[in-house]
Design a protein around this motif. Structure first.
Motif, PDB file in Angstrom:
ATOM      1  N   ASP A  19       0.792  -1.223   0.000  1.00 38.09           N
ATOM      2  CA  ASP A  19       0.000   0.000   0.000  1.00 38.09           C
ATOM      3  C   ASP A  19       0.828   1.279   0.000  1.00 38.09           C
ATOM      4  N   SER A  52       0.678   7.067  -0.566  1.00 35.91           N
ATOM      5  CA  SER A  52      -0.115   5.921  -0.995  1.00 35.91           C
ATOM      6  C   SER A  52      -1.347   6.402  -1.750  1.00 35.91           C
ATOM      7  N   LYS A  63      -3.651   3.904  -2.497  1.00 40.56           N
ATOM      8  CA  LYS A  63      -4.490   2.717  -2.347  1.00 40.56           C
ATOM      9  C   LYS A  63      -5.258   2.696  -1.040  1.00 40.56           C
ATOM     10  N   VAL A  64      -5.014   3.656  -0.166  1.00 35.45           N
ATOM     11  CA  VAL A  64      -5.681   3.673   1.134  1.00 35.45           C
ATOM     12  C   VAL A  64      -6.295   5.052   1.371  1.00 35.45           C
TER      13      VAL A  64
END
Length: 227
Positions: free
Chosen positions: A58, A111, A113-114
């Motif tokens: 992530d 990140s 993705k989070v």
């Protein structure tokens, strides 16, 4: 033009690797570069710093801040730097900012993705080894609430500084002082989880909120003008 002058030119124009190489190639065609100047220099210009960054599923993060500063030829003094943490529903980032703005900002965590949650912030602080540096944290109210461990949503005690009661509508325009939030006990006064950083290490930055307020103002202005 030698290599140092070309590097300075590309940095002043904030060019990417591809555009820097393209510019160098055009200058070489017209005879503006010295024979020792390399057009392909920019392909590996970040290679010496790649060892100081790691990747997980992530996050991309700096694994050794002190060593990275040493590679820059600088001594890392955590008292002279602050870490800015921000996030959204789709990304999280952490950037080191110099107190006097005399040094450029340094991204040390990112990140896409989070989103900003308690678990995400906990993992980010662990990856960048925040406990060994203890920078002052600069963030907006959402991140402050997460770092404090407060419950999200429309809660009774949503302020991280005092016990302002959001449900006491009759007191909102009459009571000016509210009790300070001195203790941090999980399960009390909408404290959901243990605080990730000490109270003295975090402070609220209104930069993001000013930007969002300006965006809202411009949107409302556009609607009123009929454009």
């Amino acid at each position: 033009m030698n290599q140092l002058a070309l590097n300075d030119l590309c940095r002043d124009f904030n060019l990417s690797k591809e555009k820097s190489e393209l510019l160098a190639s055009r200058l070489q065609e017209r005879g503006y570069l010295e024979s020792e100047t390399k057009v392909t220099y920019f392909r590996n210009r970040s290679k010496q710093f790649e060892q100081y960054f790691s990747k997980t599923d992530d996050f991309c993060y700096c694994n050794n801040v002190n060593a990275m500063f040493a590679a820059f030829g600088e001594n890392h003094n955590s008292d002279e730097w602050r870490i800015f943490i921000d996030g959204s529903k789709y990304s999280v980032k952490a950037v080191l900012l110099h107190k006097g703005n005399k040094e450029p900002s340094i991204p040390i965590g990112h990140s896409t993705k989070v989103k900003e949650t308690y678990e995400t912030m906990k993992e980010l602080l662990k990856l960048i080894d925040y406990s060994s540096c203890n920078w002052k944290i600069c963030c907006d109210l959402n991140v402050v609430a997460i770092l404090t461990g407060l419950q999200g949503g429309y809660t009774k005690y949503s302020c991280f500084l005092c016990l302002w009661d959001s449900r006491a509508d009759e007191k909102h325009f009459t009571q000016r002082e509210w009790p300070k939030r001195n203790d941090h006990v999980v399960g009390k006064s909408n404290v959901l989880k243990t605080a990730l950083v000490e109270k003295k290490q975090r402070y609220f930055s209104n930069i993001a909120h000013k930007t969002r307020a300006n965006e809202k103002f411009c949107q409302s202005f556009s609607k009123k003008s009929g454009k």
